[in-house]
Design a protein around this motif. Structure first.
Motif, PDB file in Angstrom:
ATOM      1  N   MET A 100      -6.586  -0.036  -2.808  1.00 16.45           N
ATOM      2  CA  MET A 100      -5.144   0.001  -3.030  1.00 16.45           C
ATOM      3  C   MET A 100      -4.786   1.048  -4.088  1.00 16.45           C
ATOM      4  O   MET A 100      -5.613   1.396  -4.941  1.00 16.45           O
ATOM      5  CB  MET A 100      -4.657  -1.375  -3.497  1.00 16.45           C
TER       6      MET A 100
ATOM      7  N   TYR B 209       0.834  -1.207   0.000  1.00 15.39           N
ATOM      8  CA  TYR B 209       0.000   0.000   0.000  1.00 15.39           C
ATOM      9  C   TYR B 209       0.867   1.256   0.000  1.00 15.39           C
ATOM     10  O   TYR B 209       0.608   2.210  -0.738  1.00 15.39           O
ATOM     11  CB  TYR B 209      -0.921  -0.015   1.219  1.00 15.39           C
TER      12      TYR B 209
ATOM     13  N   TYR C 187      -6.998   5.495  -6.327  1.00 16.72           N
ATOM     14  CA  TYR C 187      -7.079   4.291  -5.512  1.00 16.72           C
ATOM     15  C   TYR C 187      -8.307   3.486  -5.898  1.00 16.72           C
ATOM     16  O   TYR C 187      -9.290   4.021  -6.422  1.00 16.72           O
ATOM     17  CB  TYR C 187      -7.167   4.654  -4.020  1.00 16.72           C
TER      18      TYR C 187
ATOM     19  N   ARG D 268      -3.626   2.497  -7.475  1.00 16.87           N
ATOM     20  CA  ARG D 268      -3.743   1.914  -8.813  1.00 16.87           C
ATOM     21  C   ARG D 268      -2.382   1.920  -9.514  1.00 16.87           C
ATOM     22  O   ARG D 268      -1.636   2.882  -9.441  1.00 16.87           O
ATOM     23  CB  ARG D 268      -4.764   2.683  -9.651  1.00 16.87           C
ATOM     24  N   ARG D 269      -2.112   0.829 -10.245  1.00 15.85           N
ATOM     25  CA  ARG D 269      -0.854   0.689 -10.978  1.00 15.85           C
ATOM     26  C   ARG D 269      -1.032   1.127 -12.432  1.00 15.85           C
ATOM     27  O   ARG D 269      -2.134   1.406 -12.893  1.00 15.85           O
ATOM     28  CB  ARG D 269      -0.410  -0.783 -10.956  1.00 15.85           C
TER      29      ARG D 269
ATOM     30  N   ASP E  60      -7.170  -4.004  -7.391  1.00 17.09           N
ATOM     31  CA  ASP E  60      -6.986  -2.695  -6.755  1.00 17.09           C
ATOM     32  C   ASP E  60      -7.948  -2.465  -5.593  1.00 17.09           C
ATOM     33  O   ASP E  60      -7.917  -1.406  -4.963  1.00 17.09           O
ATOM     34  CB  ASP E  60      -7.184  -1.579  -7.783  1.00 17.09           C
TER      35      ASP E  60
ATOM     36  N   LYS F 153       4.256   1.374  -5.013  1.00 17.46           N
ATOM     37  CA  LYS F 153       2.909   1.343  -4.438  1.00 17.46           C
ATOM     38  C   LYS F 153       1.963   0.563  -5.348  1.00 17.46           C
ATOM     39  O   LYS F 153       1.954   0.756  -6.561  1.00 17.46           O
ATOM     40  CB  LYS F 153       2.365   2.762  -4.264  1.00 17.46           C
ATOM     41  N   GLY F 154       1.172  -0.303  -4.725  1.00 15.81           N
ATOM     42  CA  GLY F 154       0.135  -1.000  -5.472  1.00 15.81           C
ATOM     43  C   GLY F 154       0.610  -2.196  -6.281  1.00 15.81           C
ATOM     44  O   GLY F 154      -0.174  -2.738  -7.076  1.00 15.81           O
TER      45      GLY F 154
END
Length: 376
Positions: free
Chosen positions: A332, A153, A341, A334-335, A282, A240-241
């Motif tokens: 979470m 996270y 999120y 987002r990638r 996510d 992150k993510g």
């Protein structure tokens, strides 16, 4: 007159240096560029440049009039050229001077021979008496990396130590010529199957380290064999993510082997289960148990998120058992450059009392307006 003599001396020195460089460009004896500069194979670019300045001043033809100084100066210059060029240095470290010469020859010919050589190559005949082979790499290494949902996270930086096998410092001096070797671990021999008929048989031979090169067993330069253990420090940048199963890759950091490129080292993410939150893509999911009175009258509840920040949800009215509430933006990160999120999904489970007294049943019936045992 003095000026003319100085110009002549400088011209003579320049011609000697150029002559030595030309000789080296056509004939490169098997030599160790690291030894020429007096540095280790793990030397940094700063150390290589410092060594070059020292050596070049020592053997510069203008200052060193000894016989062979110009040739030595040219060797130093060539070694410095190779070790400060990232591409050439990688080729030299992995394949030695022979591999470097082949690379330079290909570069000078535009990366291919064309013409009849390309035609014959389809039938298994290369332009230099052998079949062309794709450059091989050692196997990739996958290592599971256990991380928490909180780390995924927030993102994290993880320092790790990795022990790999690297080439012996003097590995080039432990090779001998052998035309039966057709590449790393590949040996070809001719076998007569009938009068006038010869078959080419390929077999495995770990002593073959490159085309035309075989490892000399018991070589004193590498008493422990072709490779030696090396401990390296790596920094894993956990974004992150990131998803479970996703890998953080370090290219060319797997084990080394003569005649081959090093494979990749992959740290594959394994997510440790969280006590409360469950992840799917996510989005985050959590199950919350509420008493019957809250399910009937409404309630407020404060949650603590993965990073420690707190947020409150408010529920008005009646909440059914297994009702799912969606809270936007509390999932979470987002990638893939999408930003923002995911969402949080809360499933409510209603906790019913195990038993009620007669008085409690009566009060509830009065409030809810039940009909008791009246027939339908």
């Amino acid at each position: 007159m003095i000026s003319t003599r100085r110009q002549y001396t400088r011209l003579s020195t320049l011609l000697q240096t150029l002559s030595a460089l030309l000789i080296l460009s056509f004939i490169h004896a098997a030599q160790d560029f690291y030894k020429i500069l007096g540095v280790s194979r793990s030397a940094s670019q700063k150390e290589i440049k410092k060594a070059y300045r020292s050596k070049s001043l020592e053997f510069h033809p203008d200052k060193n009039k000894e016989e062979g100084a110009a040739e030595k100066f040219a060797e130093i210059a060539y070694a410095y050229e190779v070790l400060t060029d990232e591409e050439k240095k990688q080729i030299y470290d992995r394949h030695g001077e022979e591999g470097l010469k082949q690379h330079e020859q290909r570069a000078g010919q535009g990366g291919g021979h064309g013409g009849f050589e390309d035609i014959f190559s389809h039938f298994g005949f290369g332009g230099h008496g052998g079949r062309r082979q794709r450059e091989q790499t050692t196997p990739n290494v996958d290592i599971p990396l256990r991380v928490t949902l909180k780390q995924l996270y927030l993102g994290d930086t993880i320092e790790v130590e990795y022990i790999r096998q690297t080439l012996c410092v003097n590995w080039q001096e432990c090779m001998k010529n052998n035309q039966d070797c057709q590449g790393p671990g590949i040996k070809v021999r001719m076998q007569q199957i009938a009068p006038g008929f010869v078959q080419q048989v390929q077999q495995r031979d770990e002593r073959c380290v490159a085309r035309g090169k075989m490892w000399r067993s018991g070589c004193r330069e590498c008493p422990n064999g072709q490779t030696q253990a090396e401990k390296i420090d790596l920094t894993i940048d956990l974004q992150k993510g990131m998803y479970p199963g996703e890998a953080v890759t370090f290219e060319g950091v797997a084990d080394e082997k003569p005649g081959m490129n090093a494979g990749d080292l992959n740290f594959v993410i394994v997510q440790v289960n969280h006590e409360h939150y469950h992840r799917d893509g996510d989005h985050l999911y959590v199950t919350m148990e509420i008493p019957l009175v809250d399910a009937l009258t409404g309630f407020s509840h404060e949650f603590t998120h993965l990073d420690g920040h707190k947020f409150t949800i408010n529920v008005d009215g009646v909440t059914e058992c297994d009702h799912v509430m969606r809270v936007s933006g509390k999932g979470m990160p987002r990638r893939g450059g999408r930003g923002g999120y995911g969402d949080l999904f809360i499933t409510f489970e209603v906790d019913f009392p195990d038993a009620l007294t007669k008085e409690q049943r009566k009060q509830i019936r009065n409030i809810l307006g039940g009909r008791g045992s009246e027939e339908l």
